[in-house]
Design an enzyme around this catalytic site. Structure first.
Site, PDB file in Angstrom:
ATOM      1  N   SER A 146     -25.967   4.803  -4.252  1.00  0.00           N
ATOM      2  CA  SER A 146     -24.191   5.330  -3.732  1.00  0.00           C
ATOM      3  C   SER A 146     -23.660   5.307  -5.098  1.00  0.00           C
ATOM      4  O   SER A 146     -23.078   4.648  -5.900  1.00  0.00           O
ATOM      5  CB  SER A 146     -23.858   4.558  -2.823  1.00  0.00           C
ATOM      6  OG  SER A 146     -22.489   4.189  -2.528  1.00  0.00           O
ATOM      7  N   TYR A 159     -23.259  -3.370   1.013  1.00  0.00           N
ATOM      8  CA  TYR A 159     -23.896  -2.283   0.739  1.00  0.00           C
ATOM      9  C   TYR A 159     -23.637  -2.144  -0.882  1.00  0.00           C
ATOM     10  O   TYR A 159     -24.231  -1.519  -1.517  1.00  0.00           O
ATOM     11  CB  TYR A 159     -23.023  -1.164   1.403  1.00  0.00           C
ATOM     12  CG  TYR A 159     -23.335  -0.062   1.488  1.00  0.00           C
ATOM     13  CD1 TYR A 159     -24.246   0.819   1.865  1.00  0.00           C
ATOM     14  CD2 TYR A 159     -22.778   0.640   0.220  1.00  0.00           C
ATOM     15  CE1 TYR A 159     -25.546   1.133   2.299  1.00  0.00           C
ATOM     16  CE2 TYR A 159     -23.016   2.033   0.720  1.00  0.00           C
ATOM     17  CZ  TYR A 159     -24.888   2.502   0.715  1.00  0.00           C
ATOM     18  OH  TYR A 159     -25.143   3.886   0.655  1.00  0.00           O
ATOM     19  N   LYS A 163     -26.340  -2.175  -3.373  1.00  0.00           N
ATOM     20  CA  LYS A 163     -26.522  -0.945  -4.367  1.00  0.00           C
ATOM     21  C   LYS A 163     -26.201  -0.684  -5.467  1.00  0.00           C
ATOM     22  O   LYS A 163     -27.009  -0.418  -6.917  1.00  0.00           O
ATOM     23  CB  LYS A 163     -25.412   0.529  -4.304  1.00  0.00           C
ATOM     24  CG  LYS A 163     -25.751   0.855  -3.128  1.00  0.00           C
ATOM     25  CD  LYS A 163     -27.331   1.726  -2.638  1.00  0.00           C
ATOM     26  CE  LYS A 163     -27.504   2.323  -0.403  1.00  0.00           C
ATOM     27  NZ  LYS A 163     -29.307   2.533  -1.442  1.00  0.00           N
TER      28      LYS A 163
END
Length: 254
Positions: A146, A159, A163
């Protein structure tokens, strides 16, 4: 004068595994690899949606099959991969997000996101690499990361952390397996319209924030990722490893 020739983007004769392939980015990646000639094994937790995805690809005359798999279950994943012939291409698009303010993060949410996005991704990548190493074959292993692996974001502390971790193990694996000609890279999309992101796009404030940050002035589409994954999977990227391919509309250019 002889002309140099562009390396092929074709994947004929190669076996590809796409995790998280029943919808969204994963399904788009599976379609792209199948279009390029690979035999694609689509993997996901939901057998119903997975069967629909495989049928749709086969209906276009491409080669595909299904493997029901939850990569968060490391032992089952390793056993399933070991039972298969080697995959020359891996695309790991399985992932989960539980967004919210960092001060409200629960340990349960933290553990669930890390279990899939980091632990599951790590051991899936390793399992496919083990098959290639044992067979003495080369391959291209791709983790869908991402743009949040390179920046921070509102309500995305957990999150983003997962990543960033994916980027770290991808680089280290690329160094370790480079001498065996096994390449490991990430694709880093911006916000892409998929079922996973609909909650974000239902928030007008978040949409304004996204549109301000994407320099190309539009939300990403699954199709924006498809050519990128074909490139990284193919011989056209044979000198590319340990890197992140940004498909972010200029978000991280700041």
């Amino acid at each position: 004068m002889s002309l140099p020739r562009t390396p092929s983007f074709r994947l004929d004769g190669k076996r590809a595994l796409v995790a998280g392939a029943s919808s969204g980015i994963g399904f788009g990646c599976a379609v792209a690899l199948a279009e390029a000639g690979a035999h694609v094994m689509l993997s996901a937790r939901s057998s119903g949606k997975l069967a629909e995805a495989v049928d749709a690809i086969r209906a276009e005359g491409f080669s595909a099959e299904a493997l029901v798999l939850d990569i968060a279950d490391v032992e089952a994943t390793e056993a399933a991969i070991a039972a298969q012939p080697p995959f020359q291409v891996l695309v790991n698009s399985a992932g989960v997000a539980r967004h919210g303010p960092a001060v409200e993060t629960s340990p349960a949410d933290f553990d669930a996101v890390f279990a899939l996005n980091v632990r599951g991704a790590y051991f899936l990548t390793r399992a496919v690499a083990r098959g290639l190493l044992a067979a003495g074959e080369v391959g291209s292993l791709i983790n869908v990361s991402s743009q949040m692996a390179h920046v921070g974001g509102i309500d995305r502390a957990v999150y983003s952390a997962t990543k960033h971790a994916v980027e770290g193990f991808t680089k280290s694996m690329a160094i370790e397996w480079g001498p065996k000609n096994i390449r490991v890279n990430t694709i880093c999309p911006t916000f892409i319209r998929t079922p996973l992101t609909e909650q974000t796009f239902s928030n007008p404030e978040r949409v304004r924030w996204i549109e301000e940050k994407i320099k190309l002035g539009r939300i990403g589409r699954v199709e924006d990722i498809m050519a990128a994954v074909t490139y990284l999977a193919s011989d056209a990227s044979s000198m590319v490893t340990g890197t992140a391919l940004m498909v972010d509309g200029g978000w991280t250019a700041d």
